[in-house]
Design an enzyme around this catalytic site. Structure first.
Site, PDB file in Angstrom:
ATOM      1  N   ASP A   1      55.291  95.919  55.486  1.00 35.57           N
ATOM      2  CA  ASP A   1      54.270  96.444  54.594  1.00 35.57           C
ATOM      3  C   ASP A   1      53.303  97.285  55.426  1.00 35.57           C
ATOM      4  O   ASP A   1      53.301  97.205  56.663  1.00 35.57           O
ATOM      5  CB  ASP A   1      53.548  95.268  53.926  1.00 35.57           C
ATOM      6  CG  ASP A   1      52.460  95.728  52.982  1.00 35.57           C
ATOM      7  OD1 ASP A   1      52.654  96.748  52.313  1.00 35.57           O
ATOM      8  OD2 ASP A   1      51.412  95.073  52.933  1.00 35.57           O
ATOM      9  N   LYS A   2      52.466  98.085  54.771  1.00 32.84           N
ATOM     10  CA  LYS A   2      51.505  98.897  55.519  1.00 32.84           C
ATOM     11  C   LYS A   2      50.095  98.324  55.451  1.00 32.84           C
ATOM     12  O   LYS A   2      49.532  97.899  56.444  1.00 32.84           O
ATOM     13  CB  LYS A   2      51.497 100.350  55.013  1.00 32.84           C
ATOM     14  CG  LYS A   2      50.571 101.262  55.819  1.00 32.84           C
ATOM     15  CD  LYS A   2      50.396 102.607  55.175  1.00 32.84           C
ATOM     16  CE  LYS A   2      49.504 102.563  53.963  1.00 32.84           C
ATOM     17  NZ  LYS A   2      48.082 102.251  54.281  1.00 32.84           N
TER      18      LYS A   2
ATOM     19  N   PHE B   1      41.560  99.668  34.995  1.00 28.87           N
ATOM     20  CA  PHE B   1      42.616 100.181  35.874  1.00 28.87           C
ATOM     21  C   PHE B   1      43.888  99.363  35.716  1.00 28.87           C
ATOM     22  O   PHE B   1      43.849  98.155  35.513  1.00 28.87           O
ATOM     23  CB  PHE B   1      42.142 100.112  37.323  1.00 28.87           C
ATOM     24  CG  PHE B   1      43.219 100.414  38.339  1.00 28.87           C
ATOM     25  CD1 PHE B   1      43.448 101.712  38.752  1.00 28.87           C
ATOM     26  CD2 PHE B   1      44.006  99.401  38.866  1.00 28.87           C
ATOM     27  CE1 PHE B   1      44.427 101.992  39.672  1.00 28.87           C
ATOM     28  CE2 PHE B   1      44.988  99.671  39.786  1.00 28.87           C
ATOM     29  CZ  PHE B   1      45.204 100.964  40.194  1.00 28.87           C
TER      30      PHE B   1
ATOM     31  N   LYS C   1      37.151 107.418  37.703  1.00 28.64           N
ATOM     32  CA  LYS C   1      37.617 107.592  39.076  1.00 28.64           C
ATOM     33  C   LYS C   1      39.068 107.148  39.140  1.00 28.64           C
ATOM     34  O   LYS C   1      39.494 106.231  38.428  1.00 28.64           O
ATOM     35  CB  LYS C   1      36.762 106.781  40.059  1.00 28.64           C
ATOM     36  CG  LYS C   1      36.874 105.266  39.903  1.00 28.64           C
ATOM     37  CD  LYS C   1      35.988 104.540  40.901  1.00 28.64           C
ATOM     38  CE  LYS C   1      36.130 103.023  40.758  1.00 28.64           C
ATOM     39  NZ  LYS C   1      35.236 102.278  41.675  1.00 28.64           N
TER      40      LYS C   1
ATOM     41  N   GLY D   1      53.075 100.548  49.039  1.00 27.26           N
ATOM     42  CA  GLY D   1      52.712 100.999  47.705  1.00 27.26           C
ATOM     43  C   GLY D   1      51.842 102.241  47.713  1.00 27.26           C
ATOM     44  O   GLY D   1      51.522 102.775  46.654  1.00 27.26           O
TER      45      GLY D   1
ATOM     46  N   ARG E   1      55.215 104.175  47.520  1.00 26.20           N
ATOM     47  CA  ARG E   1      55.013 103.837  46.114  1.00 26.20           C
ATOM     48  C   ARG E   1      56.069 102.859  45.618  1.00 26.20           C
ATOM     49  O   ARG E   1      56.598 102.989  44.517  1.00 26.20           O
ATOM     50  CB  ARG E   1      55.024 105.098  45.246  1.00 26.20           C
ATOM     51  CG  ARG E   1      54.089 106.199  45.686  1.00 26.20           C
ATOM     52  CD  ARG E   1      52.642 105.740  45.703  1.00 26.20           C
ATOM     53  NE  ARG E   1      52.131 105.473  44.379  1.00 26.20           N
ATOM     54  CZ  ARG E   1      51.233 104.529  44.090  1.00 26.20           C
ATOM     55  NH1 ARG E   1      50.781 103.755  45.060  1.00 26.20           N
ATOM     56  NH2 ARG E   1      50.811 104.347  42.877  1.00 26.20           N
TER      57      ARG E   1
ATOM     58  N   ASN F   1      52.605  90.721  47.090  1.00 30.92           N
ATOM     59  CA  ASN F   1      53.658  91.674  46.739  1.00 30.92           C
ATOM     60  C   ASN F   1      54.747  91.745  47.795  1.00 30.92           C
ATOM     61  O   ASN F   1      55.753  92.425  47.600  1.00 30.92           O
ATOM     62  CB  ASN F   1      53.061  93.064  46.500  1.00 30.92           C
ATOM     63  CG  ASN F   1      52.338  93.595  47.723  1.00 30.92           C
ATOM     64  OD1 ASN F   1      51.924  92.834  48.589  1.00 30.92           O
ATOM     65  ND2 ASN F   1      52.185  94.901  47.796  1.00 30.92           N
ATOM     66  N   ASP F   2      54.565  91.070  48.922  1.00 36.67           N
ATOM     67  CA  ASP F   2      55.590  91.046  49.970  1.00 36.67           C
ATOM     68  C   ASP F   2      56.442  89.782  49.929  1.00 36.67           C
ATOM     69  O   ASP F   2      57.398  89.655  50.703  1.00 36.67           O
ATOM     70  CB  ASP F   2      54.945  91.159  51.357  1.00 36.67           C
ATOM     71  CG  ASP F   2      54.070  92.389  51.484  1.00 36.67           C
ATOM     72  OD1 ASP F   2      54.522  93.469  51.068  1.00 36.67           O
ATOM     73  OD2 ASP F   2      52.941  92.274  51.984  1.00 36.67           O
TER      74      ASP F   2
END
Length: 1189
Positions: free
Chosen positions: A386-387, A523, A546, A661, A771, A800-801
């Site tokens: 992951d980043k 969002f 935004k 993502g 993404r 999410n990992d």
């Protein structure tokens, strides 16, 4: 029915349920065994292992007198020891696991089911579906509850979900409108109602149900449910109705069985054990045939000495077959599995105890959460990372912005030392740092666009604020991005101070302003933006929005085209610096139109069908013709040592794929900053096709550029792996990178294109997938795992990992970062910083793999050598199943004489130390290629054992043949030969062990010499007169040791056999080093290396106008519905202040200094002084040059 049904009386227990849904208690069993089931269940599990079942079968054979030539204890003693050690380990693991869960599951607190008019204390395990429960502050929720009432204004509760998703944020839950009941009303009114809800499932983020009350139906969703595993915070009490209990709760539904991970060595061992069984059957068959022939030709001549009732050679050979199955049983290693578990456990402790993987700032050590995968760490070929939060710190810093076409904030290329003075603002955050004075001047000059910019940041969010003391504000944000933006607005004079469900209070340049909050357009990952509609104190209606720049641009008024072009240039500059961006826009609303729109919004918001779709249509309608204000740029710093770690892993031929993502441009720039992508690469391919054929063509073009002569059909290796073709590695000239965005990746993962994508990606040195969803992360890992004969590792820090960490990759590594602990809880190994990965792999992984391979080679060698001597002896004893060794030696050979030396080697051996492992990362490559232990190595070991057994049998046989003692007495008897043979064997295998070891320690030396001393001590004791007197049948070798071992020719024989056994090993090693040296041989271990500090790559990102940054925003559903639900919001207390030390753009080995511009969602101080600890592996980030000859 798809819905469970419970009819309830709010003042009593449940009365009825559906006929298909029985009442479920809340009792949960997490232990595997209990006092009564442990022994039978554990033995049943252990005898499912083929080796244990085989030795149980041998034990049955040994009680048959016609078959067995060995005493029963030769099998019983090893079998009982193995079963006992394994049972003790299983019991300990189960007890430890149970105690870890007992606090959560059974909980020592007492809780209160609500009878008719009184409260009654009860344990959670006795609670049933339909009970009404009272919870108090800081108590665990250990059933799934429908929230009925709370002590807070308007019946809100605050919960912490760390046990569910690892997040330490506080979340709000609310009561159904009709259930605004206080305790007195609840007890006196006796209302009745019915709840219909979905059946038990594992969806933590969704709940569907309907409450029927007083003839009306009310929708129930996840906001009204308290899930098991949550903790009640900052709420004095609350009442809840038990909907699901025990194993039906959503938390327990998520506790499904994890994928059982096995190492490649384990899988190879299964194949080898099957081969060993086949080889054992072959040897026994040969000896049985030999017995048949011998009985036919010679057996009748021995009936005078050995009278028999039957003289049937066929039946004799049948019995001989089973007799040799018993005698040659040592070829099947019964103690192998126990030894392997001990070795893995020891190497796991090394990881836990490694101070160089300890992160002092968070007091977080490395942890091996499994003990079965250590050697797999030495074979990793692909790392999927992951980043955000893994490569970066996930601590956001407001760095730059563009307002009305003007850019503010200093470039990274400038050395920024003069910070902005915010003393004009008494509510400013002292940790915030900014370096451009012109922005403050614009604020002070009341520039309308600048004021509108920061007003938007102060209003358009879902942050909650708490003010413990006057002027001391603490923000609780759903994402660190939002926290950083609101903090920036605060410092520039637009201070978000408090909120209610229908208003927001801010301080604008010292003036208190209350805005009426009319709607929040929240969002989500599809909208990629959020908006608020507010009424100013002057009565003006405005929409502030935004979001991602590409999304905002699509909704701008055409009059903003010029400003959009200028802003785009600034966004490209921000992207070149690797910053995360958000575009800001607004519009004024007409009162009449808004009244119509808000009415339709209310209707859509209360719809029971397609609610989200209707709301999205309304959002699209009102969020158009916006006016652009500008954009923000937030920095997410790289973690310390990330570029150097990636460089080291790349030198070890480990390919790193980043699955993130974020947008393509942001991920690409981060790739350059962390040395994943480099300017010296031949090319970096961008895959961005919008159709299947476009993606296919781009992949083919990339592959053709890397390898022009690549054949279209040469994708697979000729071999098959479980029916799945294996994609071959293709060699290319040069280094390449591949970047693929989200929509293109969706096409690339389709069945018709996945191999094309895999083939192209595997030719590249680095791959970045942008993404991607959590499911796509797992799909990418599964694709490589399925078609490549390589070991994969997934590393991440967020929920999410989990899919790729827990269920897909061979090894999962969790980083305990800003996104909670769920990745850690699902991982096999965990630590606090990405840089520790290189030590985990290059040091611990390589050592573990090397030790395990040496152990297996030596273990098979010593057992095969031991067994093959029996085979040769059969040809000289009439195939009578006579053993060549003493029975006690057979029993103790693996348990006492050779156990500790091989364990010592397997726990302490090192070919090079940890420093040299970093200096020569290419030493890691043999593990990827399975060079240290494979089928080829196994057969070499078998051939070596065959040679050694020939030497160990025939040299003593020839030396003892017709030999007499010094005094003329005969020494050529069976017992003396057995003693000599077993002594030669023990010396030979001990010397072989010495040649296997690369690193001698005091412990190893003690184990080797101590085992030899133990052998002689036990031998002289068991062969003594006293033992024979006590039990003559068990100790028949009376006096053999003292009569044989005092003869010089016996010791000369021992010396000769030992030399002949190891001579081929020495010769082979010398020739291999001279003719075919391995990577290890090329490392000059005896030469002093001269090291020089390597210039550390700057953490400054490459600047390019062709890259665009990703939007900086939360990747989760927002709080919009909650804060506009008509509930009073109260910010829970933070235990510590926020902030992170900042020193501008620094190198990756920066030291925190000065004040911070950061925002930490955990509220932990980031500028504490780190105590002095042992130097970390950062000291290894340097290049190594050999000293001059």
């Amino acid at each position: 029915s798809n819905f469970s049904k419970v009819t309830l009386l709010f003042y009593s227990y449940i009365l009825t349920t559906s006929s298909f849904h029985l009442l479920q208690t809340n009792a949960i069993k997490t232990s595997k065994y209990n006092f009564f089931t442990f022994l039978p269940l554990n033995l049943f599990e252990q005898f499912q292992r083929i080796a244990n079942a085989y030795f149980l079968f041998l034990l049955v054979l040994q009680v048959i007198p016609q078959i067995s030539s060995l005493s029963w204890f030769t099998t019983v003693v090893p079998l009982i020891l193995v079963l006992t050690v394994t049972a003790a380990k299983d019991a300990t693991d189960d007890i430890v696991s149970t105690f870890k869960n007992v606090f959560l599951i059974l909980c020592t607190h007492t809780y209160q089911p609500l009878p008719v008019l009184r409260l009654q204390s009860e344990k959670w395990m006795n609670v049933q579906v339909g009970d009404i429960i009272k919870l108090e502050n800081n108590q665990f929720v250990t059933a799934d509850l429908l929230l009925l009432s709370s002590s807070e204004p308007l019946n809100l509760v605050y919960i912490e979900t760390a046990e569910l998703d690892g997040l330490v944020f506080y979340f709000l839950k609310l009561v159904v409108v009709v259930l605004f009941l206080n305790l007195n009303l609840l007890c006196l009114s006796f209302p009745q109602g019915e709840v219909r809800c979905e059946p038990p499932n594992n969806r933590l983020d969704r709940f569907t149900g309907v409450l029927t009350f007083a003839g009306q139906k009310y929708s129930l969703d996840n906001e009204k449910i308290l899930l098991r595993g949550c903790t009640l915070r900052n709420t004095e009490w609350c009442f809840g109705l038990v909907l699901f209990g025990g194993p039906e709760t959503k938390l327990m539904q998520n506790c499904g069985k994890s994928t059982f991970k096995r190492t490649s060595i384990d899988r190879l061992m299964n194949i080898l054990v099957i081969f060993i069984f086949g080889f054992l059957a072959f040897m026994c068959s040969v000896l049985a045939i030999g017995n048949y022939i011998w009985e036919k030709s010679e057996g009748s001549q021995f009936t005078v000495f050995l009278p028999r009732l039957e003289d049937d050679p066929a039946f004799s050979s049948f019995l001989t077959f089973w007799s040799y199955v018993i005698i040659l049983n040592t070829v099947v290693p019964i103690s192998l599995y126990v030894s392997v578990e001990i070795i893995r456990l020891g190497n796991s402790f090394y990881i836990d105890w490694d101070r160089k993987m300890y992160y002092a700032r968070n007091d977080t050590p490395a942890e091996a959460r499994t003990t079965t995968l250590n050697e797999e760490l030495g074979q990793i070929k692909y790392v999927f990372s992951d980043k955000t939060g893994t490569l970066t710190q996930n601590i956001m810093i407001f760095n730059k912005c563009t307002i009305n076409g003007k850019c503010y904030g200093k470039s990274f290329s400038h050395k920024c030392t003069d910070t902005v003075d915010f003393s004009f603002n008494p509510l400013a955050d002292s940790r915030f740092v900014f370096h451009d004075h012109s922005l403050v001047e614009a604020v002070k000059l009341e520039n309308p666009e600048v004021h509108a910019f920061f007003r938007l940041l102060a209003l358009c969010h879902t942050v909650m604020a708490e003010e413990k003391k006057e002027g001391e504000l603490f923000y609780q944000a759903q994402s660190p991005d939002e926290g950083a933006l609101v903090t920036a607005a605060r410092n520039f004079g637009f201070v978000f101070r408090s909120r209610t469900p229908d208003s927001i209070s801010i301080v604008e340049m010292g003036k208190q302003c209350n805005y009426e909050l009319l709607a929040i357009l929240d969002f989500n990952n599809v909208r990629k933006r959020m908006s608020v509609i507010v009424r100013s104190p002057e009565g003006n209606l405005s929409l502030y929005c935004k979001g991602a720049d590409t999304i905002i641009y699509e909704r701008l008024h055409q009059s903003c085209s010029k400003l959009m072009d200028v802003t785009t240039e600034h966004l490209n500059e921000f992207a070149g610096d690797g910053l995360r961006t958000l575009a800001l826009a607004y519009k004024d609303l007409d009162e009449e139109y808004f009244n119509q729109w808000i009415q339709r919004h209310h209707e859509a918001n209360t719809a029971l069908e397609d609610r989200e779709g209707k709301l999205d249509q309304l959002y699209e309608e009102i969020e158009k013709d916006l006016l652009l204000l500008g954009a923000t740029a937030i920095e997410d710093k790289l973690q310390d040592g990330v570029p150097q770690t990636i460089e080291q892993l790349s030198k070890a031929d480990i390919k790193i794929w980043v699955l993130t993502g974020d947008k393509q441009e942001t991920a690409e720039n981060i790739g350059y900053s962390c040395n994943l992508l480099r300017e010296e690469m031949n090319d970096v391919f961008i895959i961005s096709g919008n159709s299947l054929e476009d993606v296919r063509q781009e992949l083919r073009n990339a592959r053709t550029s890397m390898k022009p002569d690549a054949a279209e059909n040469s994708v697979f290796l000729p071999e098959m792996d479980k029916g799945v073709k294996v994609v071959t590695d293709e060699v290319v000239n040069g280094e390449y990178g591949l970047v693929i965005n989200g929509h293109s990746l969706a096409y690339a993962l389709e069945h018709s294109l996945e191999l094309e994508f895999l083939r192209t990606a595997c030719m590249c040195k680095a791959v970045i997938c942008c993404r991607v969803t959590p499911l796509q992360k797992a799909q990418v890992v599964e694709l490589v795992k399925k078609y490549k004969k390589a070991v994969t590792l997934a590393i991440g820090d967020g929920a999410n990992d989990v899919s790729m960490i827990k269920g897909t990759a061979h090894i999962g590594v969790g980083i305990s970062g800003q996104e909670g602990m769920q990745a850690v809880l699902s991982s096999d190994y965990s630590f606090a910083q990405f840089r520790f990965l290189q030590r985990l792999l290059l040091v611990h992984g390589r050592w573990s793999y090397l030790r395990m391979c040496k152990f297996l080679r030596y273990f098979f060698y010593k057992n095969f050598t031991f067994t093959f001597v029996h085979f040769w002896f059969a040809f000289f004893c009439g195939f009578s199943a006579q053993t060549v060794y003493d029975e006690w030696f057979i029993t103790l050979y693996n348990l006492m004489y050779t156990a500790l030396p091989v364990l010592g080697m397997s726990l302490f051996d090192q070919d090079v130390n940890d420093v040299w492992s970093f200096q020569h990362p290419q030493l890691y490559v043999p593990g990827q290629l399975n060079l240290y232990f494979s089928k080829k190595s196994f057969f070499k070991c078998a051939l070596h054992s065959c040679y050694s057994s020939l030497v160990l049998f025939f040299i003593p046989y020839a030396a003892m043949y017709d030999t007499v003692r010094d005094d003329g007495k005969d020494i050529a008897d069976y017992q003396s030969f057995a003693l000599l043979t077993q002594t030669c064997l023990l010396f030979a295998v001990s010397i072989q062990l010495g040649f296997e070891m690369s690193y001698w320690t005091a412990v190893n030396t003690f184990f080797v010499l101590g085992s030899l001393a133990m052998y002689f001590a036990v031998t002289f004791t068991m062969y003594s007169n006293g033992m024979f007197t006590i039990l003559p049948s068990a100790f028949p070798f009376i006096g053999t040791a003292r009569n044989s071992l005092n003869q010089p020719n016996v010791w000369l024989t021992i010396f000769l056999t030992s030399i002949l056994c190891v001579l081929p090993v020495i010769t082979n090693r010398y020739l291999m080093i001279q003719l075919c040296p391995t990577i290890n041989d090329k490392v000059p271990v005896n030469k002093c290396q001269k090291t020089e500090n390597r210039s550390i790559h700057s953490n400054v990102l490459l600047t390019t106008n062709s890259r665009r940054s990703g939007y900086a925003f939360s990747h989760a559903q927002g709080y919009g519905d909650l804060v506009t639900s008509g509930r009073f919001l109260r910010r829970p207390a933070l235990t510590r202040s926020s902030g992170f030390t900042h020193a501008g753009r620094t190198t990756t080995s920066f030291s925190p200094m000065g004040r911070s511009a950061g925002y930490s969602p955990t509220g932990r101080p980031q500028n504490n002084k780190v105590p002095d600890v042992e130097v970390t592996s950062l000291q290894m980030y340097r290049t190594i040059t050999d000293s001059a000859p």
